[in-house]
Design a protein around this motif. Sequence first.
Motif, PDB file in Angstrom:
ATOM      1  N   GLU A  20     -87.239  96.432 -65.473  1.00 20.74           N
ATOM      2  CA  GLU A  20     -85.829  95.760 -65.857  1.00 20.74           C
ATOM      3  C   GLU A  20     -85.131  96.552 -67.052  1.00 20.74           C
ATOM      4  O   GLU A  20     -85.766  96.904 -67.924  1.00 20.74           O
ATOM      5  CB  GLU A  20     -85.958  94.440 -65.898  1.00 20.74           C
ATOM      6  N   GLN A  21     -83.857  96.343 -67.152  1.00 20.50           N
ATOM      7  CA  GLN A  21     -83.082  97.014 -68.411  1.00 20.50           C
ATOM      8  C   GLN A  21     -83.546  96.175 -69.618  1.00 20.50           C
ATOM      9  O   GLN A  21     -83.763  97.054 -70.639  1.00 20.50           O
ATOM     10  CB  GLN A  21     -81.450  96.595 -68.253  1.00 20.50           C
ATOM     11  N   PRO A  22     -83.859  94.966 -69.606  1.00 21.69           N
ATOM     12  CA  PRO A  22     -84.501  94.195 -70.963  1.00 21.69           C
ATOM     13  C   PRO A  22     -85.717  94.916 -71.474  1.00 21.69           C
ATOM     14  O   PRO A  22     -85.848  95.000 -72.670  1.00 21.69           O
ATOM     15  CB  PRO A  22     -84.479  92.817 -70.685  1.00 21.69           C
ATOM     16  N   ALA A  23     -86.521  95.470 -70.532  1.00 23.44           N
ATOM     17  CA  ALA A  23     -87.886  96.144 -71.021  1.00 23.44           C
ATOM     18  C   ALA A  23     -87.461  97.368 -71.713  1.00 23.44           C
ATOM     19  O   ALA A  23     -88.031  97.780 -72.675  1.00 23.44           O
ATOM     20  CB  ALA A  23     -88.587  96.493 -69.786  1.00 23.44           C
ATOM     21  N   ILE A  24     -86.465  98.125 -71.443  1.00 26.69           N
ATOM     22  CA  ILE A  24     -85.930  99.317 -72.017  1.00 26.69           C
ATOM     23  C   ILE A  24     -85.324  98.806 -73.484  1.00 26.69           C
ATOM     24  O   ILE A  24     -85.744  99.489 -74.469  1.00 26.69           O
ATOM     25  CB  ILE A  24     -84.913 100.177 -71.172  1.00 26.69           C
TER      26      ILE A  24
END
Length: 106
Positions: free
Chosen positions: A55-59
């Motif tokens: 997911e984007q928050p992991a990036i």
Amino acid sequence: MAKKFSALVESTMSHEAIDRAKQRTQVLRDEMPLNELRQARGLSQKALAAVLHVEQPAIAKMERRTDMYISTLRSHIEAMGGALEIVAKFPEGSVKIKSFGATELA
């Protein structure tokens, strides 16, 4: 009529100042944080997340980290189309470390 920026720079800056600016620009290009590298490659966090199947928050979290596994960093760099090399620098010269195997992108 508007002047080109390059013409303005050449008329107002000394050759030494232009050379210093070019050297500083190269240093900034050679060293940048992961988020700036991603942006320079024209990738959004969302696009990179899709390649890495996260997911984007992991990036966003990964880009803020100051410490991470080499495999995580390698995956991140490979997802941007690059290759990670680990180099140890000594006064006598540099040595590329080959102990870390490459990962496969799914």
